[in-house]
Design a protein around this motif. Sequence first.
Motif, PDB file in Angstrom:
ATOM      1  N   PRO A  23      28.474  75.015  53.256  1.00 20.90           N
ATOM      2  CA  PRO A  23      29.520  74.274  53.978  1.00 20.90           C
ATOM      3  C   PRO A  23      29.023  73.734  55.311  1.00 20.90           C
ATOM      4  O   PRO A  23      29.404  72.628  55.714  1.00 20.90           O
ATOM      5  CB  PRO A  23      30.617  75.324  54.173  1.00 20.90           C
ATOM      6  CG  PRO A  23      30.430  76.285  53.041  1.00 20.90           C
ATOM      7  CD  PRO A  23      28.940  76.359  52.834  1.00 20.90           C
ATOM      8  N   GLU A  24      28.158  74.501  55.971  1.00 22.91           N
ATOM      9  CA  GLU A  24      27.630  74.058  57.268  1.00 22.91           C
ATOM     10  C   GLU A  24      26.744  72.828  57.103  1.00 22.91           C
ATOM     11  O   GLU A  24      26.801  71.890  57.915  1.00 22.91           O
ATOM     12  CB  GLU A  24      26.838  75.189  57.930  1.00 22.91           C
ATOM     13  CG  GLU A  24      27.661  76.370  58.375  1.00 22.91           C
ATOM     14  CD  GLU A  24      28.085  77.277  57.211  1.00 22.91           C
ATOM     15  OE1 GLU A  24      29.035  78.071  57.403  1.00 22.91           O
ATOM     16  OE2 GLU A  24      27.465  77.183  56.121  1.00 22.91           O
ATOM     17  N   ASP A  27      28.944  69.811  56.308  1.00 22.06           N
ATOM     18  CA  ASP A  27      29.670  69.391  57.507  1.00 22.06           C
ATOM     19  C   ASP A  27      28.748  68.636  58.461  1.00 22.06           C
ATOM     20  O   ASP A  27      29.134  67.601  59.027  1.00 22.06           O
ATOM     21  CB  ASP A  27      30.271  70.614  58.202  1.00 22.06           C
ATOM     22  CG  ASP A  27      31.028  70.236  59.472  1.00 22.06           C
ATOM     23  OD1 ASP A  27      32.071  69.551  59.358  1.00 22.06           O
ATOM     24  OD2 ASP A  27      30.592  70.616  60.566  1.00 22.06           O
ATOM     25  N   HIS A  28      27.527  69.145  58.631  1.00 21.25           N
ATOM     26  CA  HIS A  28      26.581  68.487  59.551  1.00 21.25           C
ATOM     27  C   HIS A  28      26.288  67.059  59.114  1.00 21.25           C
ATOM     28  O   HIS A  28      26.376  66.117  59.921  1.00 21.25           O
ATOM     29  CB  HIS A  28      25.284  69.276  59.626  1.00 21.25           C
ATOM     30  CG  HIS A  28      24.185  68.544  60.349  1.00 21.25           C
ATOM     31  ND1 HIS A  28      24.127  68.440  61.717  1.00 21.25           N
ATOM     32  CD2 HIS A  28      23.113  67.839  59.863  1.00 21.25           C
ATOM     33  CE1 HIS A  28      23.074  67.726  62.062  1.00 21.25           C
ATOM     34  NE2 HIS A  28      22.439  67.338  60.957  1.00 21.25           N
ATOM     35  N   SER A  30      27.926  65.201  56.987  1.00 18.65           N
ATOM     36  CA  SER A  30      29.140  64.377  56.967  1.00 18.65           C
ATOM     37  C   SER A  30      29.423  63.825  58.351  1.00 18.65           C
ATOM     38  O   SER A  30      29.734  62.638  58.521  1.00 18.65           O
ATOM     39  CB  SER A  30      30.333  65.189  56.471  1.00 18.65           C
ATOM     40  OG  SER A  30      30.185  65.532  55.107  1.00 18.65           O
ATOM     41  N   ARG A  31      29.311  64.674  59.363  1.00 18.88           N
ATOM     42  CA  ARG A  31      29.550  64.216  60.732  1.00 18.88           C
ATOM     43  C   ARG A  31      28.482  63.212  61.166  1.00 18.88           C
ATOM     44  O   ARG A  31      28.778  62.235  61.873  1.00 18.88           O
ATOM     45  CB  ARG A  31      29.585  65.416  61.692  1.00 18.88           C
ATOM     46  CG  ARG A  31      30.871  66.238  61.580  1.00 18.88           C
ATOM     47  CD  ARG A  31      30.974  67.314  62.639  1.00 18.88           C
ATOM     48  NE  ARG A  31      30.092  68.441  62.362  1.00 18.88           N
ATOM     49  CZ  ARG A  31      28.984  68.706  63.008  1.00 18.88           C
ATOM     50  NH1 ARG A  31      28.585  67.903  63.998  1.00 18.88           N
ATOM     51  NH2 ARG A  31      28.242  69.748  62.693  1.00 18.88           N
ATOM     52  N   SER A  84      24.659  66.568  49.752  1.00 16.24           N
ATOM     53  CA  SER A  84      24.839  66.062  51.111  1.00 16.24           C
ATOM     54  C   SER A  84      24.476  64.584  51.194  1.00 16.24           C
ATOM     55  O   SER A  84      25.149  63.797  51.869  1.00 16.24           O
ATOM     56  CB  SER A  84      23.975  66.861  52.091  1.00 16.24           C
ATOM     57  OG  SER A  84      24.359  68.220  52.125  1.00 16.24           O
ATOM     58  N   HIS A  87      27.172  62.425  49.526  1.00 14.06           N
ATOM     59  CA  HIS A  87      28.380  62.365  50.343  1.00 14.06           C
ATOM     60  C   HIS A  87      28.170  61.433  51.543  1.00 14.06           C
ATOM     61  O   HIS A  87      29.089  60.713  51.941  1.00 14.06           O
ATOM     62  CB  HIS A  87      28.777  63.765  50.810  1.00 14.06           C
ATOM     63  CG  HIS A  87      30.198  63.862  51.254  1.00 14.06           C
ATOM     64  ND1 HIS A  87      31.265  63.587  50.430  1.00 14.06           N
ATOM     65  CD2 HIS A  87      30.739  64.174  52.464  1.00 14.06           C
ATOM     66  CE1 HIS A  87      32.397  63.739  51.088  1.00 14.06           C
ATOM     67  NE2 HIS A  87      32.102  64.093  52.333  1.00 14.06           N
TER      68      HIS A  87
END
Length: 412
Positions: A23-24, A27-28, A30-31, A84, A87
């Motif tokens: 998840p980390e 999230d990284h 994606s941001r 990743s 996405h």
Amino acid sequence: MTIVDNEVELQAARSPWNGHASPEELDHWSRTAEDVAAALAADVLERDRRNVDPHAEVELLRRSGLLNLIIPAEWGGRGGHWESALHAVRILARTDASIAQILAYHYANLGAVVFYGSAEVQERLFRRSAQAGWSWGDSVNPVDPSLELVPDGNGYRLEGIKHFSTGASVGNAILVNAVISAGEDQGKFLALAVDHDRAGIEYLGNWDALGQRLSASGSVKYRGVQITSEDIIGEVGEEPFSTLVTPYIQLAFGNLYLGIAQGALARGREITLGRRNSWFLSSAETYAQDPLTQRVYGELDSRIAAVEALADRINRRFDGVIAAGGQLTAEARAEHAIEIARLKVVSSEVGVDTANRIFEVTGSSSAKSAVGLDLFWRNIRTHSLHDPVDYKKVEVGANYLLGEVQPISLYT
């Protein structure tokens, strides 16, 4: 120069990718992609109208770290997963599908280094790419006449022209597929890594499509380009692991089309909420409060959510498939390809439908050039023609009814 048959080596090959994104990690990246998308949004319409090669945009990708995302950390990359990467492509497509396409193809071309190359080739090219932050374009369009490798001393001369060479004109390296034209290795189909500025390469700059205008997909001409053993990645064959480049790129298309649909819906919502009146026959105070408007948004949002759920599931599974390396079976490869074909079908249709119907609930003023809502439709309408979606429907249907699997190609 004798080309060694690497079929046995490929069958025993280990994948440099394993496990799944945390998840980390998701999230990284994606941001990171959202930050890049925000920067691209500032002048997306102006850049689209200028229709020039996106060198500055690729530099933005380089500075963000996205170009090194899937290169293993042991070779200087960021050690990320394909989920990743996919996405990130989707997020960029919500704003600028041209740059999302360049990034998607960049990952495909990096993957080809593994699919066709030995462990030594992988390490050498990945280390160089990671250190310099290379962007990879390609000249592999399979429906074009093949480029030729003409034996010349201890190497070859690369000759011919390739259309639709996405990212080549703005890349640092070009993935090239070419056939040896004579000699003891005549007929062998090789993958090459050629640097952008090699003498004899001419970028024709003739990409002028309705949409995806900044995808740098023009033709490239090769005249007497010198090729040495250092440029050869490996032989292109039909061993299951080495053919994962096609399922990946079709999966990237699914995420690209989904991102365009999401972007069109979000832009439409922004326009609708900004309208302070309603149609004169409506009893609602504003267009956003009109049940007919709400019905269209409800339908489009629901269909996009369904495509997103399918894409998320397949994206995650792809990391498991690619981790199998040379142990990947033809059956497992075919099963995954059918899953991706299903996504291609629904993402294409939902993307085109959303980008078209969003005009119905944003009114005639949304057709103004300055609004830019047309960008989504032009992009999805252009790229969804890459390969006929009807043949993907046949591929899925034939498998469902008869268990048939299409012959392996650069489209299936």
